[in-house]
Design a protein around this motif. Structure first.
Motif, mmCIF file in Angstrom:
data_model
loop_
_atom_site.group_PDB
_atom_site.id
_atom_site.type_symbol
_atom_site.label_atom_id
_atom_site.label_comp_id
_atom_site.label_asym_id
_atom_site.label_seq_id
_atom_site.Cartn_x
_atom_site.Cartn_y
_atom_site.Cartn_z
ATOM 1 N N THR A 119 30.478 66.297 3.983
ATOM 2 C CA THR A 119 29.829 67.595 4.156
ATOM 3 C C THR A 119 28.306 67.441 4.141
ATOM 4 O O THR A 119 27.771 66.393 3.755
ATOM 5 C CB THR A 119 30.248 68.553 3.047
ATOM 6 N N GLN A 120 27.625 68.519 4.517
ATOM 7 C CA GLN A 120 26.172 68.492 4.533
ATOM 8 C C GLN A 120 25.603 68.353 3.129
ATOM 9 O O GLN A 120 24.563 67.718 2.926
ATOM 10 C CB GLN A 120 25.641 69.777 5.194
ATOM 11 N N ASP A 121 26.275 68.936 2.131
ATOM 12 C CA ASP A 121 25.806 68.814 0.744
ATOM 13 C C ASP A 121 25.873 67.372 0.261
ATOM 14 O O ASP A 121 24.982 66.906 -0.460
ATOM 15 C CB ASP A 121 26.644 69.711 -0.170
ATOM 16 N N ASP A 244 33.664 62.773 -1.809
ATOM 17 C CA ASP A 244 34.957 63.000 -1.186
ATOM 18 C C ASP A 244 35.544 61.672 -0.717
ATOM 19 O O ASP A 244 34.855 60.871 -0.083
ATOM 20 C CB ASP A 244 34.813 63.944 0.004
#
Length: 248
Positions: A119-121, A244
């Motif tokens: 993800t971008q985060d 992740d």
């Protein structure tokens, strides 16, 4: 006169086994991208051109990969990179802003190293393993990380850092956001050996005398307990993983 220094080329048949390439197809050619000396070992890295062409399928040949890199369209750990021979290694973050995609390089049981979309985060940080700690001029200390980075730490802060632990750093600022020690109860992923890519909770640490004699036992998601060397355990979080992990 004989040749001096290392070879500048690399044949496909002689490439490390973790590379996901066709080695015997004539259409692929006899040679492969030879990674430059850099932050990661030549025997366990992914050349950036190989990532763009063979893994992400963004290009069909090296000429196209060079074009994308020279156009400042690829970032590695938050910085623009132009070299298609740049060695990309474990936990490196590859970002391609034009298509809004970000990837992290992770150890894999099937392929050795894989590129996993994140993800971008998650693209704002990376995990680095502390390989060594040294004292430098002025009384400060320096953390030597697995990807070649060196981070200066003040004397009053050095007590919480130990080798084999992991630091969570912002990219590209390289500021320490968090620290995960190698201890029972924390989350880890195996970075080398026959069980590479297996992740889970550290259930037991056994210290012994000798090279690679100390053992870390990791309980995987399937409930299986796997023993590995201390140096093969890469800490990725405390109660849960801070990154992740792909389903394999």
């Amino acid at each position: 006169m004989g040749s001096k220094g290392n070879k500048r080329h690399q044949k496909r048949l002689a490439t490390p086994g973790h590379l996901q390439i066709a080695r015997k197809e004539r259409s692929a050619g006899a040679f492969f991208i030879n990674p430059r000396p850099g932050a990661h070992s030549k025997n366990f890295c992914l050349p950036l051109g190989h990532v763009l062409r063979d893994l992400l399928k963004l290009t069909t040949n090296i000429r196209e990969s060079k074009f994308i890199l020279n156009a400042n369209k690829v970032l590695v750990d938050g910085k623009v990179k132009h070299d298609h021979r740049l060695p990309i290694g474990m936990m490196d973050v590859i970002e391609i802003p034009e298509i809004s995609k970000t990837y992290r390089v992770l150890p894999s049981h099937k392929h050795g190293l894989i590129v996993s979309e994140i993800t971008q985060d998650e693209s704002k940080f990376k995990l680095c393993k502390v390989k060594d700690i040294s004292n430098i001029k002025g009384g400060d200390f320096q953390l030597h990380l697995h990807d070649g980075r060196n981070i200066v730490v003040k004397p009053e802060e050095i007590s919480k850092y130990q080798t084999r632990g992991s630091v969570k750093i912002s990219i590209p600022e390289q500021e320490i956001l968090d620290y995960y020690p190698l201890k029972e109860g924390n989350q880890a992923i195996i970075e080398a050996g026959k069980n590479i890519g297996v992740a889970g909770q550290i259930s037991k640490l056994t210290t012994r005398f000798g090279v690679n004699a100390s053992i870390a036992e990791i309980e995987s998601k399937s409930g299986e307990t796997i023993s590995t060397a201390y140096d093969y355990a890469f800490v990725i979080g405390t109660e849960s993983s801070s990154i992740d992990l792909p389903m394999e």
